[in-house]
Design a protein around this motif. Sequence first.
Motif, PDB file in Angstrom:
ATOM      1  N   ASP A 122      -7.308  19.644 -28.806  1.00 14.13           N
ATOM      2  CA  ASP A 122      -9.247  18.444 -28.735  1.00 14.13           C
ATOM      3  C   ASP A 122      -9.070  19.316 -27.009  1.00 14.13           C
ATOM      4  N   ARG A 147      -5.988  14.247 -29.620  1.00 15.00           N
ATOM      5  CA  ARG A 147      -4.482  15.606 -29.793  1.00 15.00           C
ATOM      6  C   ARG A 147      -5.116  16.683 -28.793  1.00 15.00           C
ATOM      7  N   ASN A 153     -10.447  22.565 -26.916  1.00 16.45           N
ATOM      8  CA  ASN A 153     -11.498  23.201 -27.184  1.00 16.45           C
ATOM      9  C   ASN A 153     -12.922  22.406 -27.068  1.00 16.45           C
ATOM     10  N   GLU A 154     -12.630  21.740 -25.727  1.00 14.60           N
ATOM     11  CA  GLU A 154     -13.454  20.921 -25.100  1.00 14.60           C
ATOM     12  C   GLU A 154     -13.766  22.268 -23.641  1.00 14.60           C
ATOM     13  N   ALA A 181      -9.749  13.122 -26.203  1.00 14.80           N
ATOM     14  CA  ALA A 181      -9.469  14.466 -26.681  1.00 14.80           C
ATOM     15  C   ALA A 181      -7.951  12.682 -27.462  1.00 14.80           C
TER      16      ALA A 181
END
Lengths: 72, 72, 72, 72, 72, 72, 72
Positions: free
Chosen positions: F7, F4, F10-11, F2
């Motif tokens: 991120d 940021r 999101n993952e 990641a």
Amino acid sequence: MANRPFDMLNEAIGKEVLLLLKGDVSIRGTLKAFDVHLNLVLDNAEKLENGEAKTKYGKLMVRGDSVVLISS
Amino acid sequence: MANRPFDMLNEAIGKEVLLLLKGDVSIRGTLKAFDVHLNLVLDNAEKLENGEAKTKYGKLMVRGDSVVLISS
Amino acid sequence: MANRPFDMLNEAIGKEVLLLLKGDVSIRGTLKAFDVHLNLVLDNAEKLENGEAKTKYGKLMVRGDSVVLISS
Amino acid sequence: MANRPFDMLNEAIGKEVLLLLKGDVSIRGTLKAFDVHLNLVLDNAEKLENGEAKTKYGKLMVRGDSVVLISS
Amino acid sequence: MANRPFDMLNEAIGKEVLLLLKGDVSIRGTLKAFDVHLNLVLDNAEKLENGEAKTKYGKLMVRGDSVVLISS
Amino acid sequence: MANRPFDMLNEAIGKEVLLLLKGDVSIRGTLKAFDVHLNLVLDNAEKLENGEAKTKYGKLMVRGDSVVLISS
Amino acid sequence: MANRPFDMLNEAIGKEVLLLLKGDVSIRGTLKAFDVHLNLVLDNAEKLENGEAKTKYGKLMVRGDSVVLISS
């Protein structure tokens, strides 16, 4: 004499400062940088307990909204 | 008489003030500067415990959002 | 009757008010000034403990975000 | 039925409400006024301890950001 | 499945929810309304202590910034 | 990796996460949704005490400003 | 030398950092990402108690407003 609060910080760059943070945390070190949010960078920093150095930090960034006061 | 809260601070420049900060910290010193966020600079400042001077700070910047009240 | 919260403060100017601040601090004094942030100036102010005057402040500015409630 | 949170406050004007404030402070009184910040004015207000009236306030302004909940 | 946090609140309207508020206050009731600040209106609300109903509130508005979590 | 902070979230959608909230509350569950304020929705959530599940919540919305950290 | 507080964070990417969070939580790990709110992502993170690793987190996102200080 400083006419605005941040003038005092400009004059303190490169000098030793003593911070009191929220949660009754005291930090001593050399002021290297600051911004308008009062985020601060110190070098050779250490955490004090009862006035004595307890933890050595080296380089340190303090989040501005943790700061209660800065003494130079 | 002050008609707006900040007028009181203007009148207190150069005079001794007593601060109560969050976390029940009391500070006494000479008011040198302030801004709209209530950031304050004091000179000859000292921290009080039970009304007596405990820590001498010299020059001091207090972050505005730590301030509970200012007495002049 | 006040129709908006700040109307009550307008009516209280020049009268005695009782403040409850964060950290369970009680202050009594004469309301001299206020602004939209609820910053307040009191005159003849004193800090109360268990309902009795403990500390005399003279003129006092209270930071608005320390205020829990104001009684008139 | 209220479809938005503030509708409940409109319906409570002139009626008795019970407030829970930060720091575990309970207040009972008649709701007279409020604004979008949830600043509230109460009349015939009293502070409760263990469900019993302990302090009578008369007219009271509560700062919105001290409010935890309002019951009607 | 909810794709955004507030979708969960839309689905919970008219159903029983359990709230955890700052200061370790637990509230159970029927969700009637909410807004983008997470201000909530509950009906048939009660305060829980150790999982048991202690205080009956009837209709209740909770200030959004007191909310830690909402379970449905 | 990641690049940021968001991120990482999101993952983590659809996976188990461990939350530490203000007031030392630990929550474990499956991350279903989040927004820019760090409001989170978890499924199959439970509150942990001393590392063991104590309260089962089913679906849960956590207010972003209660979040201290999120581990995946 | 860093001239602005965030320069220190740029230099710390990929290196081990020590965090002090509100509520006296200490975290150690490798700094992977940060943003302007001081939201941080750490890898190989662990919570420290009395200077010893107590909880292993793997990948971790810390909410910026929980951060007191960051040491590198």
